[in-house]
Each structure stands twice: as structure tokens, then as C-alpha cells.
Write a protein that holds these residues in place. Sequence first.
Motif, PDB file in Angstrom:
ATOM      1  N   UNK A 207      -5.390   0.360  -4.452  1.00 39.69           N
ATOM      2  CA  UNK A 207      -4.986   0.063  -2.837  1.00 39.69           C
ATOM      3  C   UNK A 207      -3.465  -0.077  -2.696  1.00 39.69           C
ATOM      4  N   UNK A 239       3.131 -10.551   8.823  1.00 38.59           N
ATOM      5  CA  UNK A 239       4.529 -10.548   8.391  1.00 38.59           C
ATOM      6  C   UNK A 239       5.459 -10.409   9.508  1.00 38.59           C
TER       7      UNK A 239
ATOM      8  N   UNK B 228      -8.647  -4.126  -1.165  1.00 42.43           N
ATOM      9  CA  UNK B 228      -8.001  -4.832   0.049  1.00 42.43           C
ATOM     10  C   UNK B 228      -6.704  -5.664  -0.324  1.00 42.43           C
ATOM     11  N   UNK B 230      -4.956  -5.168  -3.073  1.00 45.44           N
ATOM     12  CA  UNK B 230      -3.744  -4.288  -3.461  1.00 45.44           C
ATOM     13  C   UNK B 230      -3.179  -3.507  -2.369  1.00 45.44           C
ATOM     14  N   UNK B 231      -3.889  -3.205  -1.335  1.00 46.18           N
ATOM     15  CA  UNK B 231      -3.527  -2.499  -0.235  1.00 46.18           C
ATOM     16  C   UNK B 231      -2.403  -3.469   0.514  1.00 46.18           C
ATOM     17  N   UNK B 232      -2.802  -4.842   0.768  1.00 44.77           N
ATOM     18  CA  UNK B 232      -1.901  -5.642   1.494  1.00 44.77           C
ATOM     19  C   UNK B 232      -0.638  -5.965   0.835  1.00 44.77           C
ATOM     20  N   UNK B 234       0.724  -3.790  -1.349  1.00 47.02           N
ATOM     21  CA  UNK B 234       1.252  -2.577  -1.410  1.00 47.02           C
ATOM     22  C   UNK B 234       2.025  -2.403   0.166  1.00 47.02           C
ATOM     23  N   UNK B 235       1.343  -2.893   1.432  1.00 47.90           N
ATOM     24  CA  UNK B 235       1.835  -3.023   2.548  1.00 47.90           C
ATOM     25  C   UNK B 235       3.216  -4.223   2.876  1.00 47.90           C
ATOM     26  N   UNK B 236       2.778  -5.164   1.940  1.00 46.19           N
ATOM     27  CA  UNK B 236       3.899  -6.017   2.073  1.00 46.19           C
ATOM     28  C   UNK B 236       5.326  -5.526   1.582  1.00 46.19           C
ATOM     29  N   UNK B 237       5.218  -5.061   0.264  1.00 40.33           N
ATOM     30  CA  UNK B 237       6.164  -4.274  -0.706  1.00 40.33           C
ATOM     31  C   UNK B 237       6.730  -3.384   0.265  1.00 40.33           C
ATOM     32  N   UNK B 238       6.101  -2.376   0.936  1.00 43.12           N
ATOM     33  CA  UNK B 238       6.797  -1.402   1.500  1.00 43.12           C
ATOM     34  C   UNK B 238       7.371  -1.810   2.864  1.00 43.12           C
ATOM     35  N   UNK B 239       6.861  -2.993   3.777  1.00 40.54           N
ATOM     36  CA  UNK B 239       7.511  -3.494   4.846  1.00 40.54           C
ATOM     37  C   UNK B 239       9.059  -4.174   4.492  1.00 40.54           C
ATOM     38  N   UNK B 240       8.897  -4.873   3.207  1.00 37.10           N
ATOM     39  CA  UNK B 240      10.102  -5.564   2.938  1.00 37.10           C
ATOM     40  C   UNK B 240      11.227  -4.459   2.246  1.00 37.10           C
TER      41      UNK B 240
END
Lengths: 340, 340
Positions: A207, A239, B228, B230-232, B234-240
Motif C-alpha cells: 500500500x 491531515x 488501506x 499501508x496506503x494511509x 504512505x500518504x501521511x509520510x509523503x505529505x510530511x
Amino acid sequence: MGGDHGPSVVIPAVALALSALPQTVSVLLHGDEAVLGPEIARRQALGGRVEVRHAERVIGMDEKPAQALRRGKGTSMWHAVEAVREGKATAALSAGNTGALMAISKLLLRMSADLERPALVASLPNPRGFTTFLDVGANVDCDAARLIEFAIMGEAFHRAAHGLPRPIVGLLNVGSEEMKGHEEVREAHRFLREGSLALNYKGFVEGDDLTGGAVDVVVTDGFTGNVALKAMEGAARFMRSELKMALTANLAGTIGAALARPSLRRFGERLSPPPAAPLLGLNGMVLKCHGGAGEVDYAHAIRVAVDLARSDFSGEIEQNMRRLPSAMVGSGQAPAEGGV
Amino acid sequence: MGGDHGPSVVIPAVALALSALPQTVSVLLHGDEAVLGPEIARRQALGGRVEVRHAERVIGMDEKPAQALRRGKGTSMWHAVEAVREGKATAALSAGNTGALMAISKLLLRMSADLERPALVASLPNPRGFTTFLDVGANVDCDAARLIEFAIMGEAFHRAAHGLPRPIVGLLNVGSEEMKGHEEVREAHRFLREGSLALNYKGFVEGDDLTGGAVDVVVTDGFTGNVALKAMEGAARFMRSELKMALTANLAGTIGAALARPSLRRFGERLSPPPAAPLLGLNGMVLKCHGGAGEVDYAHAIRVAVDLARSDFSGEIEQNMRRLPSAMVGSGQAPAEGGV
């Protein structure tokens, strides 16, 4: 006429998009002439580049696909897709009801190369650019053959949309070990790894690879894809709202946020994927613009449509499909009616 | 001995956690006495509250569950779970190999109330508190009976962990219309809606409801749940990382970020879910702490374990399970070996 805002967004967006596109690009606007006609006439810059085709009715945002098929004839959406079938338009763009758009497109344009149903594709930002992610909701139950078709379509789309000669394809799974995941996923993996499709196949991804940038195309079934996409959208929304609350909770934060405003805006833009996505696998190009698109997003969607219309991604899909052994094509089980 | 950092994190974390917990709480540390003994002796505040139980070996982070079962006896993880079985500990906490922890726990403690396999639960932040989300990877293939079990276990866990008398339960799907989704999901939905379990069941929810706050417990199969989650992540890491890049790209952004630092830190903390999650459905309490936990997170995990040990969520699970018609219990198909 579609989307949350209708002509009040579409017409200024057409003007904005055309101002940056060559004179050879023109637009057919399908909808209520009484509304669209005067607005277009008012804008001299559009002279000769926009033609209004009158449609009596519109498809409602809540209509079921089956309903849309029964009473869709004569609606603006139907006309738009029909114009592609008749060669009067190179691509159709709609911000309306997704399920209806899929059903009408499938009926009028037919699927190419024995494909079962269109796939819905999403573009996600990653540190290197964009990830092409499919299927995100059109096909809830997918066997291995469907997943392989998605890999073919997604790869061709990514190459056409982003100009990358050899996009890297990954198959979504719960772990990178060979024995994990559903049987369908493992079967698709064995076939893709074997290599007769000549795809640049990386293997299983997880994911967090959706926004990681290690692969360009991520393939999964429409159930998992839709859940993952919405989970990420929800997480991003959460976020942003938490960030806003944290930054306005005290004076230092507020001043800091004001100073950093251009940076925060750039951050927000960076997270926004392209606002239009094609339905893959049709004999003709149909794009879905997200329903909430404002003027700038809709204009961007028109430019995406023009870019894709210049590429030959449908041709590439067909060519890739020909490399499939005939036993694999069209063996997908009939999926439940109704996309997302 | 487990996790990315081993005793260098665990021992200070134990000290930190115990300093805030009543004297009645004590800790058994399983692992290499030569490493653990001197460290514990050095810390006078721990006097009498920490006991080291020597274990010759450890389970490697990459060992397969089957391997861990064959050669697990005598490892620190095995000892920790055995202490729960023998009543010497109320709960076992490990930051080690998840698949091995599940397999060893299932073998030594057995499943309660005819359950098939433990479920892995995740806690996600939402605007009102936390969402309990399961299964996030232990059960890749799930029939309707398994999904109903997850609803029962998740509800009992959420009540015990968060003190909410009637948590709201949702079933993850691709849309809120009755006809959407897999057959297993629709079957589970019909049963949960019928109401004989007396759960506060809201119906279908979508991916963005995971962090939306409208429901407290979200149920799905382990494939979708793991993707789901891991996708979240990943998205949180990317946003940070994008936020950081945007805020350090120019002087105004850098000064703004410096002023807003406490707010940004609070924002980061707000997004961090509890670092420990129980394996649900066992005759005994086993918690998994995430492998990368630092001192503060690990201490937090110990407090989570103590809180849960005081609650009776296993009892509540068993009680809920008794309301199931016997035909539904244990009818789940045997899932593929190997958790995530």
C-alpha cells in the motif's frame, strides 16, 4: 451540464483552457442551448472555437447506470459520447455521474480487444511524479485475467500520459513474499513475471508504494483500489484539517503560517493529482473530470484530454492486448453491475 | 529483545512506564540475562518491579511463522507468551516479528470461542478520537462469518480500550448502496443489520470513513485492511516530507515553520496512533508494539497493555460470540498460512 457546478464552471474553464491551446483545438459543448448559447456569444475570444449542441435533458448525479441506459438518449452526456463514436469529437469529457458515463460509453463505443469493462484509473502524486493506479472502482470482482488486463492498460496509459518509455508496473499485495495474497493475485503475478507481455514488471508492491515512487503503475482489483484511494483521500483531508487547526491554535503558529503561506499553498498544489482520468479499454476516448472541479481544475482537465487525444494510448493498449494468449482474454467473470 | 532497537529502547521504556504506573504493576523481561541483568541492576528505581527471565535465543525479524513454530521454543518471544499461558503474566508485549508472534500465540494460548485465527487491529486517529480498524493483515481471505467475528471482536476491543459503551460499527465497502461490493460483504451486512448481535451497526462505510469519525470500528478482510492501512501510512509520510520540503524551500517558509514548530509538533503527535495493538481472539492477552518504536512509544505501549489488562475485552468478545448462531461460528475457510 455535469459536476457540482455545471455551466458556471465549465464555460469559464473552456475559455481559460482554449486561451492556452493552439487554434486547431475546438470544443463541442453539449447541453441546454438557452443557458450555454448566450454565455458563449458573450465571450468574443471563443469565436469560432466553441460550438453548442443542444441537449434537452441531463443525467442526474444519483441515477443508477441501468436507469441512465434506459433514459439516457437525448441527454448531454449521451450526446457527448455519441460525438466520439461518430468521429465528430476526439475525446469526451464529463464531470457528471461516473457510473452512467461508464455504462453509456460502453454501450455506444464498445470495449476494444475483447475487454470486459472499462477500468477507472487514478493518478496519485509521488516524490518522482505520478503513480497510475487502477482499477479504482469499476470492477469489484477481478480474476487473474482482469488484473493482467489492468497491467496492460495502465502501462499504456502511463506511457501516453507521462511520456515515460518503460513505466515500471507493480501488483498490489499484502507483502512481498511469494506465498502471500489471494490466489488471483498470485496467478497474475506468475504470468506477469514470466514476461511474454514485455512489460517492465517489478513484482508485488504494498500500500505505501502507491505514493512511494518506486513504481509508476500499480494494479489491483476495483474493491481494494477504491478503498485504498478513498482511504488516502480521507487521510489527506484529515491531515490538512489537523494542520490548519494546529497552525491557528496560537499566535506564533498563526504568524508562522502566514509567513509560510506560499509554501503551504505549493504543498497543497503538489498533493493535487490531475483532475481528469480516462476510462480505459473503450473504442474511443472518454474522460471523467472529478465532480467538484472548479474553473482551474476543469481547464486543467481539458488540457489533459487534449494531451491524451494526441497520444495513441488506445492503440498501445490494443497492441499490448494482442500479446496475450487468447485463452486469457475475456475470461473474466461477469462483474456485478454498477461502478462507483 | 525484539523490534528495531532491542534492549536499548525496551529498558529505558520500562523505567519510564513504571515511573507513572502504580507499584502493583511489575514487568517480566524475557531475553539475554547477560545483557538485561546489569542494565536493570543499574537502575535503582526499578528495584523489585522488574524480573529478568533468561532466554537463550531470539526469533529473527525475517523468520517465517512456520519456522518460528519449529524452532521457537526457548526464544524470548516464546517465553513471553508462555508466561501468559501459565498465569505468570497478564499480558505479553513484543515489538518483534508479527507473523511469528501470531503463530506462537495461537499455538500456546489457543483461540477462544471457536475463532479461527487472531485478528490484527490498528488504531487510526479521527477528529473525535480513534478508529478501531480490523483485520489489517492476519486473514487474507475472509468469508462473511469471519467479517462478523471481526465486528464482534472490534466492538468489544473498542469498548474496553476507549471506554465507549456503544461503539458504532461500520463495514467497509466501495459504496453505500445495497448492491455494491463482494458477496461476502453483502452477506455479512445482511446479518449485522438483522440485529441479533445487538451491535450498534451503522452499515456500509467507505475508505474515507476510516479517518472521518462517523464510526468507531471499521471491519474488513485482511487484504483490503492491510493495503488501506499501508496506503494511509504512505500518504501521511509523503505529505510530511512534502510539507517539510515546502517549508524549507525559502526563507519566509523557514522562519514561519520555526515560529510554528510547537504547532507542527502537536500536529505530528495528533497523527500518531497508539503504538501497541492486541491480537484479538486469543485465550490470553498478547500485544504487538510496532517494530520501530522508540523509548516514548514503547513506554506508551506498556501503558496500553496495562490498561487493556485491566479491562475484560476477552470476556466481552466471548460473550458477544455466544450470541452467534452456531452455524456461523468456525465456518470460515482455512486462510492461507502466514500473516503480514
